[in-house]
Design a protein around this motif. Structure first.
Motif, PDB file in Angstrom:
ATOM      1  N   VAL A   1      -4.134  -0.886  -8.161  1.00  0.00           N
ATOM      2  CA  VAL A   1      -5.410  -0.404  -8.139  1.00  0.00           C
ATOM      3  C   VAL A   1      -5.438   0.975  -7.174  1.00  0.00           C
ATOM      4  O   VAL A   1      -4.471   1.033  -6.266  1.00  0.00           O
ATOM      5  N   VAL A   2      -6.286   1.900  -7.451  1.00  0.00           N
ATOM      6  CA  VAL A   2      -6.478   3.073  -6.736  1.00  0.00           C
ATOM      7  C   VAL A   2      -7.367   2.972  -5.663  1.00  0.00           C
ATOM      8  O   VAL A   2      -8.524   2.558  -6.057  1.00  0.00           O
TER       9      VAL A   2
ATOM     10  N   SER B   1     -14.248  -4.684   1.058  1.00  0.00           N
ATOM     11  CA  SER B   1     -15.805  -4.824   1.090  1.00  0.00           C
ATOM     12  C   SER B   1     -16.362  -3.499   1.020  1.00  0.00           C
ATOM     13  O   SER B   1     -17.668  -3.209   0.916  1.00  0.00           O
ATOM     14  N   SER B   2     -15.513  -2.461   1.562  1.00  0.00           N
ATOM     15  CA  SER B   2     -16.250  -1.246   1.518  1.00  0.00           C
ATOM     16  C   SER B   2     -15.066  -0.005   1.274  1.00  0.00           C
ATOM     17  O   SER B   2     -14.006  -0.233   1.495  1.00  0.00           O
ATOM     18  N   PRO B   3     -15.457   1.127   0.625  1.00  0.00           N
ATOM     19  CA  PRO B   3     -14.343   2.350   0.402  1.00  0.00           C
ATOM     20  C   PRO B   3     -13.838   2.741   1.644  1.00  0.00           C
ATOM     21  O   PRO B   3     -14.385   2.609   2.768  1.00  0.00           O
ATOM     22  N   ALA B   4     -12.738   3.654   1.238  1.00  0.00           N
ATOM     23  CA  ALA B   4     -12.149   4.309   2.524  1.00  0.00           C
ATOM     24  C   ALA B   4     -13.178   5.228   3.094  1.00  0.00           C
ATOM     25  O   ALA B   4     -13.715   5.887   2.312  1.00  0.00           O
TER      26      ALA B   4
ATOM     27  N   LEU C   1      -3.651   7.046  -2.919  1.00  0.00           N
ATOM     28  CA  LEU C   1      -3.323   5.987  -2.136  1.00  0.00           C
ATOM     29  C   LEU C   1      -3.515   4.634  -3.201  1.00  0.00           C
ATOM     30  O   LEU C   1      -4.714   4.663  -3.652  1.00  0.00           O
ATOM     31  N   LYS C   2      -2.433   3.945  -3.394  1.00  0.00           N
ATOM     32  CA  LYS C   2      -2.640   2.827  -4.238  1.00  0.00           C
ATOM     33  C   LYS C   2      -2.241   1.433  -3.587  1.00  0.00           C
ATOM     34  O   LYS C   2      -1.567   1.441  -2.638  1.00  0.00           O
TER      35      LYS C   2
ATOM     36  N   TYR D   1       0.848  -1.061   0.116  1.00  0.00           N
ATOM     37  CA  TYR D   1      -0.010  -0.038   0.117  1.00  0.00           C
ATOM     38  C   TYR D   1       1.070   1.251   0.078  1.00  0.00           C
ATOM     39  O   TYR D   1       1.804   1.361   0.941  1.00  0.00           O
ATOM     40  N   TYR D   2       0.627   2.132  -1.101  1.00  0.00           N
ATOM     41  CA  TYR D   2       1.661   3.316  -0.950  1.00  0.00           C
ATOM     42  C   TYR D   2       1.051   4.496  -1.314  1.00  0.00           C
ATOM     43  O   TYR D   2       0.031   4.395  -1.928  1.00  0.00           O
TER      44      TYR D   2
END
Length: 336
Positions: free
Chosen positions: A290-291, A326-329, A279-280, A268-269
């Motif tokens: 993926v973004v 399962s869910s976005p940030a 954040l990818k 994660y970077y």
């Protein structure tokens, strides 16, 4: 002395002996050469999240960065300190961290609300028995076997020092502010500070002897399996890795990074780009990128179930998202 008196005296004596034995055991500090603190990636990002023995310990920005515990699924939060913490580590039912009273809980009152406290602390996982191991202005902290290695800030740049977890044998390891956070199999891997920016290895069980691992301008090393991952300053701070046995190097992420953390599955970077910062996530070999979030992010930390991070300019807010996607940030809120 009557028989009843003798029996009563014997019972009282046994109770006192039991209480004393429990107290002595409670004061003993368990330590083993195999002990290891937080993930290197987390500690490179201020060590705000640490998981141990079925609990996640974290610095809660919603409550002045105080130390909290919760279940890995983020239930049952509990505040453990009333002042801000970072560089959280632990082993054997004990936590180690840097605490600084420049941030205090709004619920703090009395003498503690006006005193200036700072330094490396130890406590139980329930927050009890808090002890200041040393009073100094410190930077990064890592548990390496029986010792805590830590940076001390000084006007000339600083030093790397160590102290045993039972508060004994403090000593200076190096007269430069070496990062101790990448610890693996008895060695601290770090980037040179003054003479070079090579990657070096410090053997903690062999008198803290130092050898060179890779030559170049390399930063933020993380050892995972047979490889050491690092940001390559000679290649626009892209992410590379090298085989620890052969020294063979290979590029992993061609983009410029601000910071990164990793687990057994993904990297994660923070993608550093003036137009499309984000954040990818990608695999350990750099594939399937993926973004996850648009914006300038920092403070990337991982638990077994969640990714945590902050957004530039919003230091008092932490975001989170499930590692399973399962869910976005979203904004992480944990009330005590």
């Amino acid at each position: 002395m009557t028989k009843r008196t003798a029996v009563t005296f014997a019972i009282i004596t046994l109770i006192i002996a039991f209480v004393v034995a429990v107290h002595i055991k409670d004061q003993q500090i368990a330590m083993f050469p195999s002990d290891h603190g937080n993930l290197a990636g987390n500690l490179h990002n201020s060590g705000l999240v640490f998981e141990m023995d079925g609990k996640v310990f974290f610095s809660n920005p919603a409550d002045s960065d105080c130390l909290y515990s919760m279940d890995p699924n983020e239930n049952n939060p509990k505040r453990l300190t009333s002042m801000g913490v970072k560089y959280i580590n632990g082993a054997n039912g004990l936590l180690y961290f840097y605490m600084d009273s420049t941030k205090k809980s709004g619920n703090l009152s009395g003498l503690g609300s006006v005193t200036n406290q700072y330094g490396i602390y130890r406590c139980k996982t329930n927050g009890r028995n808090q002890v200041c191991l040393l009073r100094d202005l410190c930077g990064e902290v890592q548990l390496c076997g029986e010792y805590l290695y830590f940076q001390v800030k000084k006007n000339n740049g600083g030093t790397l020092e160590k102290i045993r977890v039972d508060q004994k044998n403090r000593s200076v390891v190096a007269n430069e502010k070496i990062s101790p956070v990448c610890y693996s199999n008895g060695a601290i891997y770090f980037s040179g500070v003054t003479a070079d920016h090579n990657l070096h290895a410090m053997q903690t069980a062999a008198g803290d002897s130092i050898s060179t691992v890779l030559e170049g301008n390399y930063f933020n090393p993380v050892v995972h399996g047979d490889y050491i991952y690092y940001m390559n300053g000679d290649d626009n701070y892209s992410l590379w890795r090298a085989n620890l046995a052969s020294g063979e190097k290979q590029p992993i992420i061609p983009e410029r990074l601000d910071c990164f953390a990793m687990d057994d599955n993904y990297i994660y970077y923070a993608f550093s780009d003036p137009n499309t910062p984000s954040l990818k996530r990608c695999t350990l070999t750099g594939g399937d990128t993926v973004v996850l979030f648009d914006g300038i992010v920092n403070s990337i930390n991982l638990s077994s179930k969640y990714l945590y991070f902050k957004v530039y300019g919003l230091d008092d807010v932490m975001y989170h998202m499930p590692l399973n996607g399962s869910s976005p940030a979203s904004i992480f809120v944990s009330a005590y």
